[in-house]
Scaffold this motif. Structure first.
Motif, PDB file in Angstrom:
ATOM      1  N   SER A 276       1.880 -52.853 -15.658  1.00 11.94           N
ATOM      2  CA  SER A 276       1.534 -51.659 -14.886  1.00 11.94           C
ATOM      3  C   SER A 276       0.430 -51.936 -13.861  1.00 11.94           C
ATOM      4  N   ILE A 375       8.641 -49.092 -15.991  1.00 14.53           N
ATOM      5  CA  ILE A 375       7.230 -49.462 -15.878  1.00 14.53           C
ATOM      6  C   ILE A 375       6.657 -48.792 -14.630  1.00 14.53           C
ATOM      7  N   HIS A 378       0.111 -48.377 -12.059  1.00 15.54           N
ATOM      8  CA  HIS A 378      -1.004 -47.671 -12.706  1.00 15.54           C
ATOM      9  C   HIS A 378      -1.479 -46.474 -11.888  1.00 15.54           C
ATOM     10  N   PRO A 383       5.334 -50.363  -9.391  1.00 14.31           N
ATOM     11  CA  PRO A 383       4.541 -51.436  -9.995  1.00 14.31           C
ATOM     12  C   PRO A 383       4.714 -52.740  -9.230  1.00 14.31           C
TER      13      PRO A 383
END
Length: 562
Positions: A276, A375, A378, A383
């Motif tokens: 991430s 995924i 963040h 990502p």
């Protein structure tokens, strides 16, 4: 009876997941090799230049025997979602290439090996035209056995070496003890073995050791294999939304967790955190290096590495991680039953867990549904993922083997590399119909004999290009391939991707204590500042010199980054 699946190109974790051996297999020290001499012993460090590699790589000839239902995209595996039609199986090896000789093969094995003269081994040997004699060794302690065998003068005809067992002096031993397969496979020579010719070039490049093509690779997708799996059935029941950022994930975890009701949100999410936050791969040491702002840096020197640890620490500190994960690597219990019981709802693990949990819960827990979470970056954006290597397990042929033994070994590999949907694949992966499995509604189901005999042997030699096929759960196969395709769109290759690099032995132990330190930090036993101190010491103890060594390789070979 157990439904079965096909996922070629396994990683270490998928072997552990599929054979239900837990953290014990992750342990293991540096193999003891006392003597690994050889005439070409001078070329044991570094890599082979791209220019030199092109001269020795096999030609690539894609297989047209079977057409997958879902083609590869963005580095994904190919996928098959159709029911099996045994009457319509194709033939990829029309004639026996083996000449009837005997070949001894040493390979890791998880579980109890079957008797040598069993119906599966007999059928495979008859199909190939080779008398394979297996020397199966405990996969949990394979590095120790491997070190002892390669330090001796008595090396089997073929030895399987997983990438995770290539520590210490093993790479040097590979160069000293194993044959150059270039005279049999380089260029158009590989066309004698069509299924081997269909193995992607990147996997073969990983098989170059000491300037020669020494290994037959097991190809794999380069898309990262760790999936944040979640209980989709409970998410739907409770109205939980799949998070799209690190903050959303933490907020969701707090919402899910109710310790009094014995429900927690997740397991240890460190691997997902690394993905991430865009941390360079920790799977193999060369993948951890990349050029940033004109300078070669290692993954542990980045802000992203520290940020990922800090975020994972927040999850533990918030009490949203199931208590069983507090122990880290020394975790004594298998988390799978508690995930199935709904004690925690998000579990990052190898992609094989997605199918494995689906199949194991199908009859006893019919409402159970696991799915793979994309995924998230963040910050809520896409990502930045880093590619894993395109091959991680290799079969090597002894330097002492005669030409006939080498060709018999390649005949074995050519059958084992047959694509899904062929007679050869079915025999390799399922055994003999009626003896090892039956087919019901297009789904092969192994019986007890199949589960005891058709495991861990021939499939360790090689495989076709990365393939996912679950005829019993085609929706899972489709989901896995499409997950890889989406994640592959965000996957980049770092500077040394795909190169087979042997680090100098003097740097072998530089990062030995890092994983334990990571686990201590995320559990609050150590501080992020302790990691910064570790990095400082790593630099002074050899990290900066190792950087210079990698820089020279980069200067000579260029970067694989994209």
């Amino acid at each position: 009876m157990t439904p079965n699946s096909a996922t070629s190109g396994p990683s270490r974790r998928s072997f552990l997941a599929s054979t239900a051996v837990a953290a014990a297999a992750v342990a293991g020290g540096v193999p003891l090799l006392s003597a690994c001499g050889g005439s070409d012993s001078g070329s044991r460090e570094g890599t082979t230049s791209d220019k030199d590699a092109k001269k020795i790589l096999p030609a690539y000839v894609a297989s047209d025997v079977v057409t997958p239902d879902i083609p590869s995209k963005n580095g994904s595996a190919v996928g098959f979602t159709s029911k099996l039609d045994l009457a319509g199986l194709k033939t990829s090896v029309p004639k026996k290439l083996g000449k009837g000789g005997e070949v001894t093969i040493m390979s890791p094995f998880w579980g109890s090996p079957p008797k040598g003269d069993n119906p599966y081994y007999r059928a495979m040997n008859d199909l190939i035209g080779v008398d394979v004699r297996w020397q199966n060794q405990d996969g949990n302690t394979y590095d120790q056995k491997l070190g002892a065998v390669l330090a001796s003068s008595d090396v089997p005809d073929v030895v399987v070496v997983p990438g995770w067992n290539m520590g210490g002096k093993i790479p040097s031993a590979i160069i000293s003890k194993f044959a150059d397969l270039g005279p049999y496979l380089s260029g158009d020579k590989v066309k004698e073995y069509p299924n081997l010719a269909a193995i992607p070039t990147g996997a073969w490049q990983r098989s170059i050791f000491g300037g020669a093509l020494r290994g037959v690779p097991m190809p794999a997708s380069y898309v990262p294999n760790i999936v944040p799996c979640y209980r989709q059935d409970i998410f739907e029941e409770e109205g939980y939304e799949v998070p799209e950022s690190a903050d959303e994930f933490l907020a969701l975890c707090k919402d899910i967790t109710n310790a009094k009701a014995k429900r927690w949100a997740c397991g240890d999410m460190k691997w997902t955190a690394f993905n991430s936050f865009g941390v360079l791969s920790g799977g193999e040491k060369p993948l951890g290096w990349n050029v940033v702002d004109g300078k070669l840096i290692y993954r542990i020197e980045t802000e992203e590495f520290l940020e990922a640890l800090e975020w994972t620490r927040k999850l533990f500190a918030a009490g949203v991680v199931h208590p069983d994960f507090e122990l880290g690597k020394s975790q004594a219990t298998d988390p799978a039953p508690k995930f199935a019981a709904g004690e925690f709802l998000i579990w990052n693990n190898d992609i094989s867990t997605w199918y494995g949990q689906t199949a194991s819960q199908a009859t006893q827990n019919p409402d159970f549904k696991i799915w793979g979470m994309d995924i998230f970056g963040h910050d809520g954006g896409a990502p930045t993922l880093w590619a894993t290597n395109p091959a991680n397990i290799f079969a090597f042929v002894s330097k002492k083997a005669s030409e006939s033994v080498v060709r018999d070994a390649l005949a074995v590999a050519n059958v084992v590399a047959a694509p899904y949907g062929t007679k050869e694949y079915m025999l390799t992966n399922y055994g003999v119909e009626g003896t090892h499995y039956t087919v019901k509604d297009g789904v092969p189901i192994k019986n007890d004999k199949g589960n005891n005999e058709v495991i861990n042997a021939y499939v360790m030699i090689t495989s076709p290009a990365a393939t996912i096929a679950h005829p019993d759960f085609p929706a899972v196969a489709k989901g896995q391939v499409e997950w890889q395709q989406r994640m592959g769109a965000s996957t980049k290759k770092s500077a040394f991707w795909g190169m087979q690099i042997t680090e100098p032995a003097r740097f072998t132990n530089l990062s030995n204590d890092l994983e334990q330190l990571e686990d201590d930090v995320v559990r609050g036993r150590k501080k992020v500042s302790d990691v910064q101190q570790f990095v400082s010491e790593w630099k002074s103890k050899g990290g900066d010199k190792l950087r210079d060594w990698y820089q020279k390789i980069l200067d000579e070979n260029g970067s694989a980054a994209n």
